[in-house]
Design an enzyme around this catalytic site. Sequence first.
Site, PDB file in Angstrom:
ATOM      1  N   HIS A  39       0.871  -1.205  -0.119  1.00  0.00           N
ATOM      2  CA  HIS A  39      -0.096   0.018  -0.032  1.00  0.00           C
ATOM      3  C   HIS A  39       0.831   1.042   0.034  1.00  0.00           C
ATOM      4  O   HIS A  39       2.015   1.288   0.704  1.00  0.00           O
ATOM      5  CB  HIS A  39      -0.841  -0.043   1.389  1.00  0.00           C
ATOM      6  CG  HIS A  39      -1.986   0.944   1.275  1.00  0.00           C
ATOM      7  ND1 HIS A  39      -2.319   1.816   2.231  1.00  0.00           N
ATOM      8  CD2 HIS A  39      -2.681   1.600   0.320  1.00  0.00           C
ATOM      9  CE1 HIS A  39      -3.246   2.513   1.923  1.00  0.00           C
ATOM     10  NE2 HIS A  39      -3.359   2.646   0.755  1.00  0.00           N
ATOM     11  N   ASP A  91       6.963   4.623 -21.721  1.00  0.00           N
ATOM     12  CA  ASP A  91       7.607   4.558 -22.887  1.00  0.00           C
ATOM     13  C   ASP A  91       8.856   4.250 -22.993  1.00  0.00           C
ATOM     14  O   ASP A  91       9.522   3.960 -22.017  1.00  0.00           O
ATOM     15  CB  ASP A  91       6.945   6.013 -23.725  1.00  0.00           C
ATOM     16  CG  ASP A  91       7.802   6.942 -23.308  1.00  0.00           C
ATOM     17  OD1 ASP A  91       8.907   6.947 -22.821  1.00  0.00           O
ATOM     18  OD2 ASP A  91       7.472   8.225 -23.648  1.00  0.00           O
ATOM     19  N   HIS A 102       5.717  17.850 -17.609  1.00  0.00           N
ATOM     20  CA  HIS A 102       6.643  16.621 -17.913  1.00  0.00           C
ATOM     21  C   HIS A 102       8.229  16.781 -17.048  1.00  0.00           C
ATOM     22  O   HIS A 102       8.619  16.075 -16.543  1.00  0.00           O
ATOM     23  CB  HIS A 102       6.679  16.566 -19.273  1.00  0.00           C
ATOM     24  CG  HIS A 102       7.454  15.170 -19.842  1.00  0.00           C
ATOM     25  ND1 HIS A 102       6.881  14.047 -19.529  1.00  0.00           N
ATOM     26  CD2 HIS A 102       8.425  14.979 -20.348  1.00  0.00           C
ATOM     27  CE1 HIS A 102       7.883  13.046 -19.970  1.00  0.00           C
ATOM     28  NE2 HIS A 102       8.633  13.567 -20.510  1.00  0.00           N
ATOM     29  N   TYR A 132       4.547  10.941 -24.347  1.00  0.00           N
ATOM     30  CA  TYR A 132       3.872  11.155 -22.789  1.00  0.00           C
ATOM     31  C   TYR A 132       3.210  10.007 -22.504  1.00  0.00           C
ATOM     32  O   TYR A 132       2.082  10.016 -21.468  1.00  0.00           O
ATOM     33  CB  TYR A 132       3.014  12.605 -22.954  1.00  0.00           C
ATOM     34  CG  TYR A 132       3.837  13.557 -23.149  1.00  0.00           C
ATOM     35  CD1 TYR A 132       4.762  13.990 -22.410  1.00  0.00           C
ATOM     36  CD2 TYR A 132       3.543  14.543 -24.321  1.00  0.00           C
ATOM     37  CE1 TYR A 132       5.516  15.055 -22.984  1.00  0.00           C
ATOM     38  CE2 TYR A 132       3.995  15.444 -24.744  1.00  0.00           C
ATOM     39  CZ  TYR A 132       5.296  15.841 -24.164  1.00  0.00           C
ATOM     40  OH  TYR A 132       6.042  16.836 -24.401  1.00  0.00           O
TER      41      TYR A 132
END
Length: 131
Positions: free
Chosen positions: A20, A28, A95, A120
């Site tokens: 948890h 990517d 990003h 992305y």
Amino acid sequence: MLTHGIINAQLAHALAGLRHKDRFVISDAGLPVQPGIEIIDLAVVLGVPTFEEVLDALKGELVLEEGLMAEEARGTVAEQWVKDRFEVPLSYVPHDGDEGFKANVEGVRFVIRTGETTPYANVIFRCGVPF
């Protein structure tokens, strides 16, 4: 030999160790990863496996409570791939930058690298509990 589920030994071991609040990345082919973070490199060639295929493989294996994507992914097919498979709230950060997605990769348990080339197509998931 396993007959179903995740059969990649490194990936199965990493998933079994999640607890948890632990965070991990599905990325990517090009996401930079800081030294010291385990990379489970599933990429064979560009495009194989796809981000979608890895999301599909993991969908039934995990309990997740939150996802984080780059702001630049908002409204893209990459965001839709995540939303179509996981009913978790998504947050967004730029990003790049000190508080950005790349900076948030620090401290994750591992990164699953796909062969994806869609811009992305990266998500950081935080684990939940099944009870």
